[in-house]
Design a protein around this motif. Structure first.
Motif, short mmCIF file in Angstrom:
data_model
loop_
_atom_site.label_atom_id
_atom_site.label_comp_id
_atom_site.label_asym_id
_atom_site.label_seq_id
_atom_site.Cartn_x
_atom_site.Cartn_y
_atom_site.Cartn_z
N GLY A 14 0.63 -1.45 -0.29
CA GLY A 14 0.22 0.11 0.01
C GLY A 14 0.79 0.76 0.26
N VAL A 30 -10.16 -7.31 3.72
CA VAL A 30 -8.92 -6.78 3.39
C VAL A 30 -8.05 -6.62 2.27
CG1 VAL A 30 -8.14 -6.86 6.31
CG2 VAL A 30 -6.88 -8.85 3.64
N ASN A 80 -3.51 0.91 -0.83
CA ASN A 80 -4.15 2.39 0.40
C ASN A 80 -5.42 2.38 -0.63
OD1 ASN A 80 -2.32 2.19 1.86
ND2 ASN A 80 -0.76 3.94 1.37
N ASP A 81 -6.70 2.01 -0.30
CA ASP A 81 -7.74 1.94 -0.84
C ASP A 81 -8.93 2.88 -0.28
OD1 ASP A 81 -9.92 2.36 -2.37
OD2 ASP A 81 -9.33 0.07 -3.76
N ARG A 82 -9.41 4.07 0.26
CA ARG A 82 -10.09 4.95 1.00
C ARG A 82 -11.39 4.41 0.80
NH1 ARG A 82 -8.18 9.24 -2.20
NH2 ARG A 82 -7.36 9.28 -0.38
N ARG A 84 -13.34 1.98 2.63
CA ARG A 84 -13.39 2.46 4.10
C ARG A 84 -14.62 1.72 4.06
NH1 ARG A 84 -10.60 7.55 4.44
NH2 ARG A 84 -7.98 7.15 4.19
N ASP A 123 -9.91 -3.12 5.39
CA ASP A 123 -8.87 -3.22 5.71
C ASP A 123 -7.57 -3.38 4.88
OD1 ASP A 123 -9.85 -1.88 8.07
OD2 ASP A 123 -9.76 -3.43 9.72
N ILE A 124 -6.82 -2.44 5.31
CA ILE A 124 -5.06 -2.79 4.60
C ILE A 124 -4.28 -4.52 5.44
CG2 ILE A 124 -3.60 -1.33 5.96
CD1 ILE A 124 -2.03 -0.99 3.28
N THR A 151 -7.74 2.29 9.74
CA THR A 151 -7.10 1.08 9.14
C THR A 151 -7.12 0.35 7.51
OG1 THR A 151 -8.89 -0.03 9.68
CG2 THR A 151 -7.23 -0.17 11.10
N MET A 152 -7.56 1.97 6.60
CA MET A 152 -7.61 1.87 5.20
C MET A 152 -6.96 3.05 4.52
SD MET A 152 -6.85 0.55 2.37
CE MET A 152 -8.19 -1.07 2.23
#
Lengths: 567, 567
Positions: free
Chosen positions: A109, A176, A180-182, A185, A205-206, A542-543
């Motif tokens: 990420g 998961v 990184n991918d908002r 969320r 979450d990541i 957490t993401m």
């Protein structure tokens, strides 16, 4: 983590890494660790896993000495914990010790987001750098698959009649992805009609935030891994009974997915010190250290093992001791606290832009942060602290001398280290100092709290002893959840504090070493498989999201298949 | 695919696979293919990737002969295409030919769902079976990561101002996961407020349905891979201009993620015939064959390469020729059509429960399905067909004899094959027959349609020539989309028909060889990176669900770390 290098022609991390001559991993394993070829599972020519069967055969071997690397409270100025870990291990090798370093695996990420790679920096790196930063040996993909299989089984169980009576509103188990991918969320799943199941709120979450990651890093064997996976609580029934992965018959298949991944990864530093890079849980909602499998295996193979904990010594080292050491029986013999002149001046109130200017007064003020960490290491954790001053080009000799003096006044050792620019040679003084501290036998590790305390008392112990707080308070929702967790029989678990890393307090803007503050717990989460209860004091992301110009924009492959743009 | 074995003590696939003696992959590569150790990237001791640099060095080497394995229209009775591919390659090895087999990689979704493993069956398997069925060399995880990085970059671009003017309603690019998870089919992402982006409808496909998978399997080099990834159209702007992955600067980083995966995977059959297992796109919305990299590399290394296409010869073989061969220049010299007595009786109208009873009349009626496939292979594809009768224990000698006679009446060769029970020895007659057909030089591959035809004319050509249909119709929405795709300049691409595999028609219940039917296109999808336009004739499920009792319930690990319950 890379140090800021103002000297103009200093090569980038990837330039240094790509220019490195890497010893074939089978050769390295044989020559440096006495590992035969059949003890290795090669992944290409420069990476390997150490076979679990071989690890089992080492059970009766004596273990080496463990050195923990931690830091002052992190600042935007950067401290260089990973580079110091690598540099120290290299320095120990240089002075004739059989040493290894055990580190976390980086997540993809941040690689494509803002942070770039994470395999040390400058001349204190682990290689092959691009491999380690990208898919490596596939561990994170396996962890994601195991996590997401459980998710699929949860929704599938509800879809096919929900025999266990799971209350979908109580499901805390998230899916998961290692990005990184908002956008992921907060989502709603199972839309589209009857064939797609029952709609409910969910989120991703990541991977590093997954409880499977934490479990993976605490597991001591395949059997222990399966046991812990089975213990995961994914939510509750309508009558408020915990539902476990075991209830869903998910833990066997999850263990199967993770079987190969559990074997720790062996690579090397630029100076050919063997390195274990394995597992990488978050340091807030999890314990933030590489796997027990890796640390323990390294201790079986080497006389000195340098390992790293997340964030500063209030968070990472505390969790290392109270969670990782408690569950595994590992015991460090010394604690290296990484500090920089820049970061201490920042703690002393200097603005980021002014950190290049000599300022012994600010440094002296900022010392209060380091001082509190040193006292924690010595008095609370019971271990000898050794300060590594990770020197930056803008640091002045006067500042270095002043800091060494300030540390000595605390009864601790301090050494300037220049491993970023000079590799292991730049950390030899530090290495000698660490060995001195170990040989002096200046302490024995102790936990911050006993197993028998209630969960609230454990949080209180950490807050008052380690953070210098007056006490702990709980939001009413958190208190209710805590009562439920205690009632369900989990009060014997250690706690995992999710607090800002930037301050001893829960207010990220309070630099230095604030005291008398209150630690308010907003949320309590059960990680029954990992075996801890998370106390959340603030907003925990957490993401992560991607920045406006993600690092991926500049990451590319040239005509010869070489990767460019990876920092 | 495993054949039904009524003989009581026949061991399971995993029992056979686990009992196999596997030659170390470096030894196998050296002895069977003359590949030096530095041409391999080992993944453990029994799997390796062939280094891309070494593959480039083979560019001027002559290529071996390619044999395509396809089948009659699939039935619930099972045909055994993969086992026949493996058995034929083993048989070729047995009779002294330097042969290889090139197959698709299995997806983990079905492994934990309903289908179980997919690496052949009985004594015609590729090994290490559990590794191949689980994480293998990480290719699918890399494909998922590349796919999902693009997804994250799309939503991130919109979140940070949407400079390209993407219309979020037009985004067709989905996220993927390598699991069966119906809850992810239809979701809403970016809920939860401003920080999480703009909410929109989205969904996950299984990895094998990703266009990245199709691209990966058609790419001929890293540069070609990057070019194709850049061509992906993810959606449209408000003024209806296509937005590509290149516009989002995603293709470089996506290629970087896929760099290691693109090197084809080398394993072996139970009889030590080298096997390439690489890539595995869906056979409906994609072309359903293993990677061009694998097939081409195998042809450089061996004199005979057996490879497999998806579904029956109307779908898989057509796509193999019109998509994979067209784009890559590959040319098969013979086509093996796998048939079983059971399946042909099913096509002749017999119920599943009655397939064990001898019924030459039904077999003769069911022959119309095989006959149409044989004529397609010969007259439409221009290649010599060879029928492999994959014998089941319940088949009678009279049935086998009758079928051989019926095939001969079509001017084609037919051979009984018992590789499932007997390994390569059971397919020697078939191997000799295939070699005869090749040596007779009975044809030259031809495409079903020319590049210059319009997309609709291409679909029409396939439907009338291959499916025996009267013509093609388009739903109005599909016609409109088709016009847009043509207007955007994609009319030169081949088409990829997504049709039920169970019938020559679009009605899965019409067995045999229906004629005069109409093929109605309900939806048209552009796969600009893969380089084809998908014509969807029915409901295509791109994210399977799990059954009430998933296979994962019984997949477990024993005390010694052995995997149990993997079928």
């Amino acid at each position: 983590m890379t140090a800021d290098t103002t000297a103009a022609p200093f090569p980038s991390d990837i330039e240094i890494a790509e220019a490195a001559e890497i010893t074939p991993i089978t050769t390295l394993a044989q020559e440096r660790l006495g590992l035969p070829a059949d003890a290795l599972i090669p992944y290409g020519h420069t990476k390997a896993k150490v076979d679990l069967a071989h690890i089992r055969s080492l059970a009766d071997q004596p273990e080496g000495t463990l050195i923990l690397v931690t830091a002052i409270s992190p600042t935007p100025a950067g401290e260089g914990k990973t580079t110091t870990s690598v540099g120290l291990a290299d320095a120990l090798s240089r002075i004739g010790k059989k040493s290894m370093v055990a580190l976390r695996e980086p997540s993809m990420g941040p690689v494509f987001g803002i942070k770039g790679g994470a395999a040390g920096g400058g001349y204190a790196q682990v290689v092959p750098m691009t491999d380690i930063n990208l898919n490596f040996t596939g561990d994170f993909a396996s962890i994601a698959a195991a996590n997401n299989l459980l998710s699929a089984l949860i929704d599938n169980h509800i879809h096919h009649g929900n025999a266990l009576g799971i209350d979908p509103r109580t499901i805390t188990w998230k899916r998961v992805v290692d990005l990184n991918d908002r956008a992921l969320r907060d989502i709603v799943v199972s839309l589209g009609g009857v064939a797609n199941g029952f709609p409910r709120e969910d989120g991703f979450d990541i991977v590093v935030a997954s409880e499977v990651m934490a479990i993976f890093c605490l597991a001591t064997s395949l059997a222990d891994l399966k046991e812990r996976l089975g213990n995961i609580v994914i939510g509750y029934t309508r009558d408020k009974k915990p539902v476990t992965a075991r209830d869903l018959k998910a833990h066997g298949a999850m263990t199967v997915i993770l079987r190969d991944a559990l074997a720790p990864n062996l690579v090397q530093t630029l100076e050919h010190t063997p390195a274990m890079i394995h597992g990488g849980p978050f340091a807030n909602i999890a314990h933030g250290c590489n796997s027990v499998m890796a640390t323990r295996t390294a201790l079986k193979l080497a006389d000195y093992v340098v390992t790293e904990a997340g964030f500063g010594a209030d968070l990472g080292a505390e969790k290392f001791i109270d969670i990782k050491c408690r569950t595994s029986g590992l015991r460090p013999s010394a604690v290296v606290v990484v500090a920089t002149i820049r970061a201490l001046k920042y703690h002393g109130g200097v603005a980021l832009a002014d950190l290049k200017t000599e300022d012994v007064d600010a440094l002296t003020r900022g010392m209060e942060n380091l001082r509190k960490h040193l006292r924690n290491v010595k008095d609370v954790y019971g271990l000898p602290p050794v300060v590594a001053i990770n020197r930056f080009p803008t640091d002045t000799d006067a500042e270095i001398a002043a800091l060494i003096e300030l540390v000595r006044a605390e009864g601790a050792r301090a050494y300037e280290a220049t491993h970023f620019s000079n590799g292991g040679a730049g950390a030899e003084a530090l290495a000698h100092g660490v060995l001195e501290a170990i040989e002096a036998g200046e302490g024995e590790m102790q936990f911050v709290y006993a197993d028998e305390l209630s969960l609230a008392e454990k949080a209180e112990a950490i807050a008052t002893k380690v953070y210098g707080a007056a006490g702990v308070t709980f939001d009413s929702k958190a208190a209710k959840r805590l009562a439920q967790i205690e009632a369900d029989g989990y009060s014997g678990l250690p706690v995992c504090m999710a607090k800002t890393q930037s301050s001893f307090s829960t207010d990220a803007t309070r630099r230095g070493a604030p005291t008398g503050h209150t630690v308010n717990i907003r949320e309590v989460r059960l990680a029954a498989g990992a075996g801890f209860v998370v106390m959340v004091t603030g907003d925990i992301m957490t993401m992560p999201g991607l920045p406006k110009v993600p690092a991926s924009d500049h990451i590319d492959i040239d005509e010869n298949g070489n990767i460019v743009g990876l920092s």
